[in-house]
Enzyme design. Structure first.
Site, PDB file in Angstrom:
ATOM      1  N   THR A   1     -21.545 -23.153 -70.886  1.00 20.02           N
ATOM      2  CA  THR A   1     -22.014 -22.118 -69.963  1.00 20.02           C
ATOM      3  C   THR A   1     -22.309 -22.721 -68.595  1.00 20.02           C
ATOM      4  O   THR A   1     -22.046 -22.112 -67.555  1.00 20.02           O
ATOM      5  CB  THR A   1     -23.275 -21.440 -70.528  1.00 20.02           C
TER       6      THR A   1
ATOM      7  N   GLU B   1     -62.291 -11.625 -76.105  1.00 16.33           N
ATOM      8  CA  GLU B   1     -63.622 -11.180 -76.501  1.00 16.33           C
ATOM      9  C   GLU B   1     -64.651 -11.432 -75.406  1.00 16.33           C
ATOM     10  O   GLU B   1     -65.536 -10.605 -75.164  1.00 16.33           O
ATOM     11  CB  GLU B   1     -64.064 -11.888 -77.795  1.00 16.33           C
TER      12      GLU B   1
ATOM     13  N   ALA C   1     -16.408 -12.481 -72.575  1.00 16.20           N
ATOM     14  CA  ALA C   1     -15.621 -12.853 -71.400  1.00 16.20           C
ATOM     15  C   ALA C   1     -14.192 -12.397 -71.641  1.00 16.20           C
ATOM     16  O   ALA C   1     -13.784 -12.137 -72.773  1.00 16.20           O
ATOM     17  CB  ALA C   1     -15.670 -14.363 -71.153  1.00 16.20           C
TER      18      ALA C   1
ATOM     19  N   GLU D   1     -29.697 -18.262 -73.975  1.00 19.97           N
ATOM     20  CA  GLU D   1     -28.778 -17.509 -73.121  1.00 19.97           C
ATOM     21  C   GLU D   1     -27.391 -18.116 -73.099  1.00 19.97           C
ATOM     22  O   GLU D   1     -26.529 -17.680 -72.342  1.00 19.97           O
ATOM     23  CB  GLU D   1     -29.331 -17.430 -71.697  1.00 19.97           C
TER      24      GLU D   1
ATOM     25  N   ALA E   1     -24.917 -20.284 -79.505  1.00 20.91           N
ATOM     26  CA  ALA E   1     -25.469 -19.269 -80.401  1.00 20.91           C
ATOM     27  C   ALA E   1     -25.130 -19.589 -81.849  1.00 20.91           C
ATOM     28  O   ALA E   1     -25.980 -19.469 -82.751  1.00 20.91           O
ATOM     29  CB  ALA E   1     -24.940 -17.894 -80.018  1.00 20.91           C
TER      30      ALA E   1
ATOM     31  N   GLY F   1     -23.605 -19.575 -74.479  1.00 24.47           N
ATOM     32  CA  GLY F   1     -22.439 -18.869 -74.973  1.00 24.47           C
ATOM     33  C   GLY F   1     -22.291 -18.910 -76.481  1.00 24.47           C
ATOM     34  O   GLY F   1     -23.225 -19.268 -77.212  1.00 24.47           O
TER      35      GLY F   1
END
Length: 377
Positions: free
Chosen positions: A211, A68, A177, A302, A308, A304
């Site tokens: 990873t 603003e 993979a 990111e 996750a 593996g």
């Protein structure tokens, strides 16, 4: 579909000038992605009575002037009697900058249209202040679009933890993979470049120790002009990371999260966070709480399949971006390992929000459906 509040309906009832100006404000806000955290991205447009835009602004960086203020400076005297279109309810508190509601009043703005109410109790109340000064205020115009652009900050305020995006690259049959562990490169160069954009928009990038051992990733942003480097985070329960790991260079800050009883004597000079364990390793919720305390509003996972799976099991995935390559392997690890889901009725159902061709690959973006959305921690 999102249910809009009654006030929002009134906002939509206005003419095309309002919609055009708010959409421009949303575009401006998006330019701040990756630069404003821990603050929200915000855009502001000021238009005179004829609908002519006389001032524009965005929140460019944390600690700097709000959107603003930039727009009012650009408008100058033309702000008197004008309408301000803001993607987020003007703030009502004094932090590192003054309250925007007061700045709008003092500039002579007579009408304010904003998209998203401010959920932060420390900053909300701007609309009431504006109305108290006799300014016409409308809420909810293009709310869904504005919220989509501010997901990270809104999630952090509403759920008390960072917004989490899980990214993976896989073959068309879901392998990340080959059977021998090789994974470079499944996706094409266009997809890999797009990942750097995701990193540039995130406050932190997270991988697991698996990873780290397999790929020795660097995780810094490359090829994105003016990008702010994210915090690189390794979940390493037993502190097995080697001092020579690429992630420990000075290209970007790094945090190694270890179990509270891990031996870290070999990590002198490395920033370490000691966190409690749960059944699968370091507690994801404890990690997110630690990152939140450091001002992290968005996390890019990111790692593996195991990492996750831990985030999915913790109910801490807000968006999934999958890069699907036209490749078949037939064997090898899949994108997601055990996530605590044992029957189809427990599945995390997703809604696909975008499918985009990137070179030879498809980028699929999806979010949890309403009944399986991540819960507050």
């Amino acid at each position: 579909m999102r249910q809009e509040d009654p006030v929002a309906a009134h906002a939509h009832a206005n003419d095309a000038h309002d919609t055009h100006a708010m959409r421009r404000a949303i575009e401006l806000a998006a330019r701040g992605l990756g630069f404003t955290s821990p603050n929200p991205v915000v855009g502001c447009v000021i238009a005179d009575a004829s609908g002519r835009i006389v001032g524009e602004g965005l929140h460019e960086r944390a600690g700097g002037p709000h959107a603003e203020v930039h727009a009012l400076r650009a408008a100058g005297d033309a702000a008197r009697g004008a309408t301000a279109y803001v993607t987020l309810e003007p703030c009502n508190h004094t932090g590192r900058t003054g309250p925007c509601a007061r700045a709008l009043i003092e500039a002579g703005i007579t009408r304010v249209v904003y998209a998203v109410p401010d959920p932060n109790p420390q900053a909300s109340g701007g609309a009431a202040t504006l109305r108290g000064a006799g300014i016409e205020v409308l809420s909810g115009l293009l709310r869904a679009e504005a919220e989509a652009g501010n997901q990270a900050w809104l999630t952090s305020v509403r759920l008390g933890r960072p917004y989490v995006l899980w990214k993976y690259a896989a073959t068309l049959d879901g392998r990340v993979a080959a059977a021998d562990g090789t994974s470079r490169w499944i996706s094409g160069p266009e997809s890999r470049a797009d990942v750097h954009r995701l990193r540039a928009e995130a406050d932190a990038v997270v991988v697991g120790s698996g990873t780290l051992r397999a790929d020795d990733p660097h995780l810094a942003v490359r090829g994105v002009e003016g990008a702010r480097q994210p915090l690189r985070v390794v979940l390493d329960t037993h502190a097995t990371i080697r001092p020579t790991a690429r992630i420990l260079d000075d290209a970007a800050p790094t945090l190694v999260a270890v179990a509270d009883d891990a031996d870290t004597r070999h990590l002198a000079g490395v920033e370490v966070a000691r966190l409690p364990r749960d059944t699968s390793g370091i507690s994801v919720r404890a990690l997110l709480a630690e990152l939140s305390s450091r001002g992290v509003r968005s996390v890019l996972v990111e790692g593996g399949p195991t990492l996750a799976g831990a985030f999915v099991a913790a109910g801490a995935v807000d968006r999934v971006v999958g890069y699907l390559a036209p490749v078949l392997l037939g064997a090898g690890p899949t994108a997601l390992a055990d996530a605590g889901i044992t029957t189809l009725t427990q599945a995390l159902r997703l809604e696909i929000t975008e499918v985009l061709r990137l070179g030879p690959d498809l980028r699929v973006t999806a979010v949890p459906t309403a009944h399986t959305a991540p819960k507050e921690h």
